[in-house]
Design a protein around this motif. Structure first.
Motif, short mmCIF file in Angstrom:
data_model
loop_
_atom_site.label_atom_id
_atom_site.label_comp_id
_atom_site.label_asym_id
_atom_site.label_seq_id
_atom_site.Cartn_x
_atom_site.Cartn_y
_atom_site.Cartn_z
N GLY A 30 13.69 0.60 1.81
CA GLY A 30 13.02 1.09 0.61
C GLY A 30 11.82 0.25 0.21
N PHE A 31 11.44 -0.73 1.02
CA PHE A 31 10.26 -1.55 0.73
C PHE A 31 9.72 -2.09 2.04
CE2 PHE A 31 13.39 -4.80 1.35
CZ PHE A 31 12.70 -5.93 1.74
N GLY A 32 8.58 -2.79 1.96
CA GLY A 32 8.12 -3.58 3.10
C GLY A 32 7.11 -2.93 4.01
N SER A 33 6.62 -1.71 3.70
CA SER A 33 5.69 -1.06 4.63
C SER A 33 4.36 -1.80 4.72
CB SER A 33 5.47 0.40 4.22
OG SER A 33 5.02 0.49 2.88
N SER A 34 3.71 -2.00 3.57
CA SER A 34 2.39 -2.63 3.59
C SER A 34 2.46 -4.11 3.94
CB SER A 34 1.70 -2.47 2.22
OG SER A 34 1.34 -1.13 2.01
N ILE A 35 3.46 -4.81 3.40
CA ILE A 35 3.53 -6.25 3.65
C ILE A 35 3.88 -6.54 5.11
CG2 ILE A 35 5.97 -6.75 3.16
CD1 ILE A 35 4.93 -9.06 1.37
N LEU A 55 -2.73 3.01 1.97
CA LEU A 55 -2.50 3.69 0.70
C LEU A 55 -2.16 5.16 0.92
CD1 LEU A 55 -2.49 4.03 -2.34
CD2 LEU A 55 -4.99 4.16 -2.28
N ILE A 56 -2.87 5.81 1.83
CA ILE A 56 -2.57 7.22 2.14
C ILE A 56 -1.14 7.36 2.64
CG2 ILE A 56 -3.15 9.14 3.68
CD1 ILE A 56 -6.05 8.19 3.57
N PHE A 57 -0.73 6.46 3.51
CA PHE A 57 0.63 6.51 4.05
C PHE A 57 1.67 6.31 2.94
CE2 PHE A 57 -1.22 4.63 8.20
CZ PHE A 57 -1.72 5.86 8.55
N ASP A 58 1.42 5.32 2.06
CA ASP A 58 2.39 5.03 1.00
C ASP A 58 2.52 6.19 0.02
OD1 ASP A 58 3.06 2.59 2.06
OD2 ASP A 58 1.76 1.43 0.74
N ILE A 63 5.72 10.80 -1.88
CA ILE A 63 5.89 12.23 -2.15
C ILE A 63 7.09 12.77 -1.38
CG2 ILE A 63 4.85 14.51 -1.82
CD1 ILE A 63 2.13 13.14 -2.35
N VAL A 64 7.23 12.34 -0.11
CA VAL A 64 8.34 12.83 0.72
C VAL A 64 9.68 12.37 0.15
CG1 VAL A 64 9.46 12.59 2.96
CG2 VAL A 64 7.01 13.05 2.82
N LEU A 65 9.77 11.08 -0.22
CA LEU A 65 11.03 10.54 -0.71
C LEU A 65 11.30 10.92 -2.15
CD1 LEU A 65 10.94 6.97 0.90
CD2 LEU A 65 12.10 9.02 1.74
N GLY A 66 10.22 11.19 -2.90
CA GLY A 66 10.38 11.62 -4.28
C GLY A 66 10.63 10.46 -5.23
N SER A 180 0.63 2.99 -9.32
CA SER A 180 -0.38 2.06 -8.81
C SER A 180 -1.10 2.65 -7.60
CB SER A 180 0.27 0.72 -8.43
OG SER A 180 1.01 0.82 -7.23
N GLY A 181 -0.38 3.46 -6.81
CA GLY A 181 -1.01 4.13 -5.68
C GLY A 181 -2.06 5.13 -6.14
N LEU A 182 -1.75 5.91 -7.15
CA LEU A 182 -2.73 6.86 -7.68
C LEU A 182 -3.95 6.14 -8.26
CD1 LEU A 182 -0.38 9.43 -9.47
CD2 LEU A 182 -1.49 9.67 -7.25
N ALA A 183 -3.70 5.03 -8.97
CA ALA A 183 -4.81 4.26 -9.54
C ALA A 183 -5.68 3.69 -8.43
CB ALA A 183 -4.26 3.14 -10.42
#
Length: 249
Positions: A30-35, A55-58, A63-66, A180-183
């Motif tokens: 549930g975490f750790g993609s970008s880092i 950012l696009i991936f996150d 959206i997929v996980l909701g 934060s992703g939208l911002a």
């Protein structure tokens, strides 16, 4: 549809493997993609291309996980964090666009090593902290979110000591990270980061890898012991942070 990308095959293959690894970890934990991905991808692609692509991936993964358990969100904590987080993002975007890349990558490497060391060294029960910490930690989190997409651990460090209810903690963190992703999407678009050649094309080409990693990680999470997964993540972070510092010094 065939997407023609002007990158060496080694770069494309490496990016594919890194993204698959990062989002398998995301699906597992549930975490750790970008880092996980950013320090590895910057060995092959510029930081200013990697951060908007991640950012696009996150956002796609979010959206997929909701956004689950939205009714449990601690809105008072969000109201304390968001204004300072946005201020930190403004500083971070300015540095991302204007600062030399090498010092930024060394900073990222040091941050990753410090984060991994903190989590490995401190296992004592965490005490509640004052709301006065919201402003400085949100500023720092916003700065690292805009620069590297890695501000999540800083938000977690604050919220985990404010919200004892696990459901409220997860709901608040997921809502905060999605906001934060939208911002960041607005900020990155406004400063022209998505006008860079081939950033969107590469993101589109790798998006199926993201979804495949999420599926694989979610599947493996039901079969692998959680503590082994976390140990593997720390090992990857330490290796990635060390390689960044070594390569850029």
């Amino acid at each position: 549809m065939v997407i023609d990308l002007p990158f060496p095959w080694v770069t494309l293959l490496s990016a594919t493997l890194i993204i698959a690894l990062a989002y398998t970890i995301y699906g597992l934990t549930g975490f750790g993609s970008s880092i996980t991905a950013v320090p590895l991808l910057t060995h092959f692609l510029p930081l200013r291309s990697v951060v908007p692509m991640m950012l696009i991936f996150d956002l796609g993964a979010g959206i997929v996980l909701g956004l689950r358990n939205r009714s449990a969100v601690a809105r008072d904590e969000l109201l304390r964090i968001i204004p300072f987080m946005v201020a930190g993002m403004l500083v971070g975007v300015t540095l991302l666009v204007r600062a030399p890349q090498r010092p930024l990558l060394v900073t990222l490497g040091c941050f990753i090593l410090a984060y991994a060391a903190w989590n490995l060294a401190f296992r004592a029960p965490q005490r509640s902290i004052s709301v006065a910490w919201a402003a400085p930690l949100a500023l720092l989190g916003g700065l690292f979110t805009a620069l590297f997409g890695t501000g999540g651990p800083i938000y977690v460090a604050y919220l985990a000591r404010r919200l004892p209810d696990v459901r409220a903690l997860r709901a608040t963190i997921s809502t905060l990270i999605f906001f934060s992703g939208l911002a960041r999407l607005v900020l990155f678009t406004s400063v022209g980061l998505y006008k860079q050649p081939h950033v969107l094309q590469l993101a589109l080409a790798l998006l199926p890898v993201v979804m495949g990693g999420l599926y694989l990680g979610s599947h493996l999470s039901r079969k692998l012991p959680a503590h082994r997964i976390v140990q593997a993540v720390w090992g990857i972070l330490i290796a990635g942070g060390t390689s960044l510092i070594w390569h850029n010094l």
